[in-house]
Design a protein around this motif. Structure first.
Motif, PDB file in Angstrom:
ATOM      1  N   GLY A  10       0.815  -1.214   0.000  1.00  0.00           N
ATOM      2  CA  GLY A  10       0.000   0.000   0.000  1.00  0.00           C
ATOM      3  C   GLY A  10       0.843   1.257   0.000  1.00  0.00           C
ATOM      4  N   ALA A  11       2.035   1.174  -0.588  1.00  0.00           N
ATOM      5  CA  ALA A  11       3.001   2.274  -0.495  1.00  0.00           C
ATOM      6  C   ALA A  11       2.631   3.483  -1.340  1.00  0.00           C
ATOM      7  N   ALA A  12       1.678   3.348  -2.246  1.00  0.00           N
ATOM      8  CA  ALA A  12       1.229   4.511  -3.007  1.00  0.00           C
ATOM      9  C   ALA A  12       0.154   5.289  -2.257  1.00  0.00           C
ATOM     10  N   THR A  32       8.520  -1.644  -2.327  1.00  0.00           N
ATOM     11  CA  THR A  32       7.128  -1.195  -2.225  1.00  0.00           C
ATOM     12  C   THR A  32       6.260  -1.995  -3.179  1.00  0.00           C
ATOM     13  N   VAL A  33       5.016  -2.195  -2.765  1.00  0.00           N
ATOM     14  CA  VAL A  33       4.048  -2.862  -3.638  1.00  0.00           C
ATOM     15  C   VAL A  33       2.712  -2.153  -3.502  1.00  0.00           C
ATOM     16  N   ASP A  34       2.076  -1.891  -4.634  1.00  0.00           N
ATOM     17  CA  ASP A  34       0.761  -1.279  -4.666  1.00  0.00           C
ATOM     18  C   ASP A  34       0.197  -1.476  -6.061  1.00  0.00           C
ATOM     19  N   LEU A  35      -1.108  -1.294  -6.185  1.00  0.00           N
ATOM     20  CA  LEU A  35      -1.744  -1.418  -7.494  1.00  0.00           C
ATOM     21  C   LEU A  35      -1.480  -0.205  -8.368  1.00  0.00           C
ATOM     22  N   THR A  36      -1.095   0.907  -7.752  1.00  0.00           N
ATOM     23  CA  THR A  36      -0.759   2.109  -8.503  1.00  0.00           C
ATOM     24  C   THR A  36       0.675   2.525  -8.192  1.00  0.00           C
ATOM     25  N   THR A  37       1.202   3.440  -8.998  1.00  0.00           N
ATOM     26  CA  THR A  37       2.595   3.858  -8.862  1.00  0.00           C
ATOM     27  C   THR A  37       2.769   4.772  -7.654  1.00  0.00           C
ATOM     28  N   PRO A  38       3.772   4.516  -6.812  1.00  0.00           N
ATOM     29  CA  PRO A  38       4.012   5.394  -5.669  1.00  0.00           C
ATOM     30  C   PRO A  38       4.602   6.727  -6.107  1.00  0.00           C
ATOM     31  N   ILE A  50       4.352  -3.022  -9.053  1.00  0.00           N
ATOM     32  CA  ILE A  50       2.982  -2.600  -9.307  1.00  0.00           C
ATOM     33  C   ILE A  50       2.143  -3.871  -9.392  1.00  0.00           C
ATOM     34  N   SER A  51       1.588  -4.257  -8.277  1.00  0.00           N
ATOM     35  CA  SER A  51       0.793  -5.485  -8.223  1.00  0.00           C
ATOM     36  C   SER A  51       0.036  -5.521  -6.909  1.00  0.00           C
ATOM     37  N   SER A  52      -0.769  -6.548  -6.743  1.00  0.00           N
ATOM     38  CA  SER A  52      -1.469  -6.749  -5.487  1.00  0.00           C
ATOM     39  C   SER A  52      -0.509  -7.333  -4.453  1.00  0.00           C
ATOM     40  N   PHE A  53      -0.755  -7.036  -3.192  1.00  0.00           N
ATOM     41  CA  PHE A  53       0.128  -7.558  -2.141  1.00  0.00           C
ATOM     42  C   PHE A  53       0.031  -9.073  -1.994  1.00  0.00           C
TER      43      PHE A  53
END
Length: 321
Positions: A10-12, A32-38, A50-53
């Motif tokens: 959830g870093a974005a 970092t991992v998130d569905l959108t770009t941080p 860029i993916s789901s945790f």
């Protein structure tokens, strides 16, 4: 700490970006991992996915022990979300899979819970973690809060609090700071009021909430506490994470007027969330104080100062983010 690494999910998001930066500041290598770009600074300084945790590749990396700790902040955070299937997958089943991989690899697991699990409070006093399930509070008032409470129960029953590198759930109160405007109506109410004040816009407040109180906590305090909890030597368990101070909406409006040095245009509107609304939140911080004696402890003066700094941020930046 140079050889240690941390995965921030959830870093974005609002809190996630602050936690990732705080981890970098103390010397962690951060993924970092998130569905959108941080934000750009995190893209520059971290390994970005860029993916789901709960992507199989992420779960595999955790199970292989590539990280010292996982700080899990990815979630459906909307308090008005009623799609239980989505909440169950994202806020319970997915985090459970991540925690399971941490348990197998001996990776410290820290996750975001919520003070919303307490629901309506019987008496206006700071509430300890043990109050949930007692007559001191109603328990969850909405599906989001229910999902958080169920995951807390899962963690407390699935993992031994005294074994291995452990885990910690942090029941955030009302976190505020820069970088949450993408949340729109789900941004902290203190942030919404300060932003509207800085932009000289009308302030909208529910008519029945002027004496309602919230426990507000600066995002820097939350980020620093997450860093301390990511240490494998930190204690395990579920902890409140707020300031321990209740501030009324009437007091917030006084702050806004003082900061702007002008009368405010306040609109009182009907509360559409009656029956699902918390009129009092204040965290008893005794457990965290004992477990993390070096943690940051903002008092009332520090809260007002942090609010003033956020007001100035909104006033002096073009994007007002």
């Amino acid at each position: 700490m140079n050889e240690q690494s941390v995965l921030v999910t959830g870093a974005a998001g609002f809190i996630g970006r602050h936690v990732a930066r705080a981890c970098l500041d103390v010397g962690y290598r951060v993924t970092t991992v998130d569905l959108t770009t941080p934000p750009p600074d995190l893209c520059r300084d971290t390994t970005v996915h860029i993916s789901s945790f709960d992507d199989p590749a992420i779960l595999h990396a955790v199970e292989e022990g590539r990280f010292t700790a996982v700080v899990h902040l990815g979630a459906i955070s909307s308090t008005v979300e009623d799609n239980w299937q989505a909440l169950e997958q994202t806020n319970i089943a997915g985090p459970a899979a991540l925690a399971e991989r941490c348990g197998r690899s001996g990776t410290r697991f820290v996750y975001a819970s919520s003070s919303s699990v307490y629901g309506e409070i019987a008496e206006r006093r700071p509430l300890p973690e043990t109050a949930l399930g007692s007559s001191a509070c109603s328990g969850p008032l909405n599906s989001y809060a229910r999902s958080k409470a169920l995951f807390d129960t899962h963690m407390a029953t699935r993992f031994d609090a005294d074994g291995g590198p452990g885990w910690a759930g942090l029941r955030f109160t009302n976190v505020f700071g820069t970088g949450e405007q993408h949340k729109k109506s789900m941004a902290s109410i203190i942030g919404q009021l300060l932003r509207a004040t800085a932009r000289q816009e009308p302030l909208t407040v529910f008519a029945d909430t002027l004496e309602a109180c919230r426990d507000y906590v600066p995002v820097a305090t939350v980020a620093q506490t997450c860093v301390l909890m990511a240490d494998p030597a930190a204690p395990s368990g579920i902890y409140n994470l707020g300031s321990g101070h209740a501030v009324s909406f009437a007091e917030l409006l006084r702050w806004c007027s003082d900061f702007a040095q002008t009368p405010l245009n306040v609109r009182l509107v009907p509360n559409p969330h009656i029956g699902r609304y918390q009129y009092w939140t204040c965290a008893d911080m005794s457990a965290l104080d004992t477990s993390l004696p070096t943690r940051p402890r903002p008092g009332p003066d520090e809260l007002r100062l942090a609010a003033h700094e956020l007001y100035l941020h909104f006033k002096n930046t073009n994007d007002r983010s």
